[in-house]
Design a protein around this motif. Structure first.
Motif, PDB file in Angstrom:
ATOM      1  N   VAL A 152       0.835  -1.209   0.000  1.00 11.35           N
ATOM      2  CA  VAL A 152       0.000   0.000   0.000  1.00 11.35           C
ATOM      3  C   VAL A 152       0.868   1.257   0.000  1.00 11.35           C
ATOM      4  CG1 VAL A 152      -1.815   1.253   1.222  1.00 11.35           C
ATOM      5  CG2 VAL A 152      -1.864  -1.241   1.151  1.00 11.35           C
ATOM      6  N   LEU A 153       1.989   1.228   0.723  1.00 10.13           N
ATOM      7  CA  LEU A 153       2.894   2.383   0.762  1.00 10.13           C
ATOM      8  C   LEU A 153       3.402   2.728  -0.633  1.00 10.13           C
ATOM      9  CD1 LEU A 153       4.715   4.476   2.175  1.00 10.13           C
ATOM     10  CD2 LEU A 153       6.365   2.640   2.580  1.00 10.13           C
ATOM     11  N   PHE A 154       3.876   1.730  -1.373  1.00 12.79           N
ATOM     12  CA  PHE A 154       4.426   2.012  -2.699  1.00 12.79           C
ATOM     13  C   PHE A 154       3.326   2.325  -3.705  1.00 12.79           C
ATOM     14  CE2 PHE A 154       8.215   0.279  -0.808  1.00 12.79           C
ATOM     15  CZ  PHE A 154       9.243   0.978  -1.450  1.00 12.79           C
ATOM     16  N   LEU A 155       2.158   1.748  -3.536  1.00 17.24           N
ATOM     17  CA  LEU A 155       1.032   2.144  -4.376  1.00 17.24           C
ATOM     18  C   LEU A 155       0.730   3.621  -4.166  1.00 17.24           C
ATOM     19  CD1 LEU A 155      -1.451   1.698  -6.202  1.00 17.24           C
ATOM     20  CD2 LEU A 155      -2.687   0.906  -4.170  1.00 17.24           C
ATOM     21  N   TRP A 156       0.706   4.050  -2.927  1.00 18.35           N
ATOM     22  CA  TRP A 156       0.384   5.451  -2.627  1.00 18.35           C
ATOM     23  C   TRP A 156       1.468   6.388  -3.146  1.00 18.35           C
ATOM     24  CZ3 TRP A 156      -4.322   4.597  -0.803  1.00 18.35           C
ATOM     25  CH2 TRP A 156      -5.122   5.714  -0.546  1.00 18.35           C
ATOM     26  N   LYS A 157       2.724   5.995  -2.977  1.00 21.26           N
ATOM     27  CA  LYS A 157       3.811   6.832  -3.493  1.00 21.26           C
ATOM     28  C   LYS A 157       3.720   6.947  -5.005  1.00 21.26           C
ATOM     29  CE  LYS A 157       7.951   6.729  -1.708  1.00 21.26           C
ATOM     30  NZ  LYS A 157       8.027   8.008  -0.998  1.00 21.26           N
ATOM     31  N   GLY A 158       3.359   5.846  -5.666  1.00 19.44           N
ATOM     32  CA  GLY A 158       3.181   5.886  -7.110  1.00 19.44           C
ATOM     33  C   GLY A 158       2.026   6.776  -7.525  1.00 19.44           C
ATOM     34  N   MET A 159       0.965   6.797  -6.736  1.00 19.57           N
ATOM     35  CA  MET A 159      -0.176   7.660  -7.030  1.00 19.57           C
ATOM     36  C   MET A 159       0.176   9.131  -6.868  1.00 19.57           C
ATOM     37  SD  MET A 159      -2.929   6.134  -8.028  1.00 19.57           S
ATOM     38  CE  MET A 159      -3.253   4.402  -8.347  1.00 19.57           C
ATOM     39  N   CYS A 160       1.038   9.435  -5.905  1.00 18.20           N
ATOM     40  CA  CYS A 160       1.379  10.833  -5.615  1.00 18.20           C
ATOM     41  C   CYS A 160       2.486  11.363  -6.514  1.00 18.20           C
ATOM     42  CB  CYS A 160       1.798  10.966  -4.150  1.00 18.20           C
ATOM     43  SG  CYS A 160       0.486  10.596  -2.965  1.00 18.20           S
ATOM     44  N   ALA A 161       3.380  10.490  -6.965  1.00 19.35           N
ATOM     45  CA  ALA A 161       4.557  10.937  -7.707  1.00 19.35           C
ATOM     46  C   ALA A 161       4.224  11.195  -9.173  1.00 19.35           C
ATOM     47  CB  ALA A 161       5.663   9.894  -7.600  1.00 19.35           C
ATOM     48  N   ASN A 162       4.911  12.176  -9.734  1.00 21.95           N
ATOM     49  CA  ASN A 162       4.791  12.452 -11.169  1.00 21.95           C
ATOM     50  C   ASN A 162       5.974  11.875 -11.940  1.00 21.95           C
ATOM     51  OD1 ASN A 162       2.363  13.985 -10.980  1.00 21.95           O
ATOM     52  ND2 ASN A 162       3.549  15.717 -10.203  1.00 21.95           N
ATOM     53  N   LYS A 163       7.125  11.815 -11.287  1.00 14.77           N
ATOM     54  CA  LYS A 163       8.326  11.287 -11.920  1.00 14.77           C
ATOM     55  C   LYS A 163       8.674   9.946 -11.298  1.00 14.77           C
ATOM     56  CE  LYS A 163      13.083  12.574 -13.101  1.00 14.77           C
ATOM     57  NZ  LYS A 163      14.174  13.579 -12.915  1.00 14.77           N
ATOM     58  N   TRP A 164       9.020   8.980 -12.149  1.00 14.36           N
ATOM     59  CA  TRP A 164       9.382   7.638 -11.708  1.00 14.36           C
ATOM     60  C   TRP A 164       8.244   6.952 -10.945  1.00 14.36           C
ATOM     61  CZ3 TRP A 164      13.481   6.105 -14.203  1.00 14.36           C
ATOM     62  CH2 TRP A 164      14.479   7.034 -14.521  1.00 14.36           C
ATOM     63  N   ASN A 165       7.007   7.396 -11.182  1.00 11.86           N
ATOM     64  CA  ASN A 165       5.902   6.779 -10.448  1.00 11.86           C
ATOM     65  C   ASN A 165       5.763   5.295 -10.773  1.00 11.86           C
ATOM     66  OD1 ASN A 165       3.771   6.507 -12.742  1.00 11.86           O
ATOM     67  ND2 ASN A 165       4.392   8.644 -12.856  1.00 11.86           N
ATOM     68  N   TRP A 166       6.145   4.910 -12.000  1.00 16.45           N
ATOM     69  CA  TRP A 166       5.983   3.510 -12.391  1.00 16.45           C
ATOM     70  C   TRP A 166       6.897   2.597 -11.575  1.00 16.45           C
ATOM     71  CZ3 TRP A 166      10.142   0.765 -14.264  1.00 16.45           C
ATOM     72  CH2 TRP A 166      11.245   1.514 -14.682  1.00 16.45           C
TER      73      TRP A 166
END
Length: 331
Positions: A152-166
């Motif tokens: 869930v932490l990395f899913l959320w970071k991916g949702m918030c990030a614009n760069k390197w979100n993948w």
């Protein structure tokens, strides 16, 4: 933001305090290994020293998911061939769970509010008796919250990030898929991922295309990592469902309604009577914790109605629904 400067020192202090509670007199409490712990050491030894290959489930011992054993097998060589080595592993996994929870609170909610929520969650986990007891024992269940919080932490970071979100989303998907290799009740985790995904899409309808692309990356990776478990389940339903069949004693089972009432009592009033898993009859939460839980559910509900940030509203919904994660145990 004042909390940004003190978040890491406070988080480290919480982790050090949690480590003390988990390591102090670990050779004395709990007193001696449970037979499940002995079985877990035997399985890990067979991998570390006997060249055994168990994947994705150990077919003996009523069927056991394998991740915990493969994490511990190298440690038997490095630290020592004994239960104590695996106890240290459990402590470490639980500490990472606490650290991940504090990080998730900070990411899920913005600004000082998120930092405070993360730190409070870390304190509660550090002091939680069930968490302390679990981390002192050699049970594979300790890997379940460890991987769930990372997913869930990395899913959320991916949702918030614009760069390197993948990168975050792929990592989250890997952790989410590995959840299925931890413990029996992990099989409900994809349902929670689906609920969370739908909540994000619902609350952030204006950016649904962007959100959907990110969710698909996470879900596809999770599905790919889960394929070996799915294939095993289809080819070996007797092993995959063995533990469920073992604990489902229809001739002596209580009804679903009675089970729900017992589990509601477990939260605040009366818990597991078996001394190995609990102080007999101790509820999961203290009375103060229970009252805080009920108040927080109400506050979270009204925050969803008033909130404007889509991801925060989705996170609040996840918090409200989290007590329902005992569903496998109820059934």
């Amino acid at each position: 933001e004042p909390m940004r400067r003190v978040f890491l020192p406070l988080a480290l202090t919480i982790l050090l305090f949690a480590a003390f509670l988990r390591l102090h007199q670990i050779d004395l409490y709990p007193p001696g290994p449970h037979y499940d712990e002995a079985a877990n050491l035997v399985i890990t030894r067979s991998i570390a020293f006997g060249g055994a290959w168990h994947f994705p489930i150990v077919e003996n011992f009523q069927g056991r998911e394998v991740l915990y054993y493969y994490l511990n097998a190298p440690l038997l060589h490095v630290i020592g061939d004994e239960v104590f080595t695996m106890q240290l592993s459990s402590v470490f996994l639980n500490l990472v769970t606490i650290a991940g929870t504090m990080a998730l609170g900070r990411v899920m909610f913005r600004g000082d509010r998120g930092a405070v929520i993360g730190l409070v969650a870390g304190i509660l986990l550090a002091l939680s008796f069930p968490q302390i007891l679990l981390s002192r024992q050699v049970f594979r269940a300790v890997t379940l919250p460890f991987l769930q919080v990372l997913a869930v932490l990395f899913l959320w970071k991916g949702m918030c990030a614009n760069k390197w979100n993948w990168v975050y989303l792929v990592a989250g998907g890997v952790f989410g898929g590995l959840v299925l290799y931890t413990y029996n009740s992990s099989r409900l985790f994809p349902v929670w991922v689906a609920v969370l995904s739908l909540a994000i899409l619902f609350f952030d309808r204006q950016q649904w295309r962007v959100r959907l692309r990110k969710i698909l990356i996470f879900d596809v990776v999770l599905a790919l990592v889960s394929v070996p478990m799915l294939i095993f389940a289809l080819n070996n339903p007797d092993v995959f469902l063995g533990r469920l069949n073992e604990v489902t004693q229809t001739e002596s089972a209580i009804g679903l309604g009675d089970s729900i009432l017992l589990h509601l009592r477990m939260f605040f009033l009366e818990g597991d009577p078996y001394f190995r898993y609990n102080i007999p009859q101790r509820p999961y939460f203290t009375l103060i914790e229970g009252l805080l839980l009920l108040v927080s559910i109400v506050v979270a509900f009204f925050s969803i109605l008033r909130g404007k940030r889509p991801l925060e509203r989705a996170g609040l919904l996840l918090l409200i629904l989290s007590p329902l994660m005992i569903a496998p145990r109820v059934i």
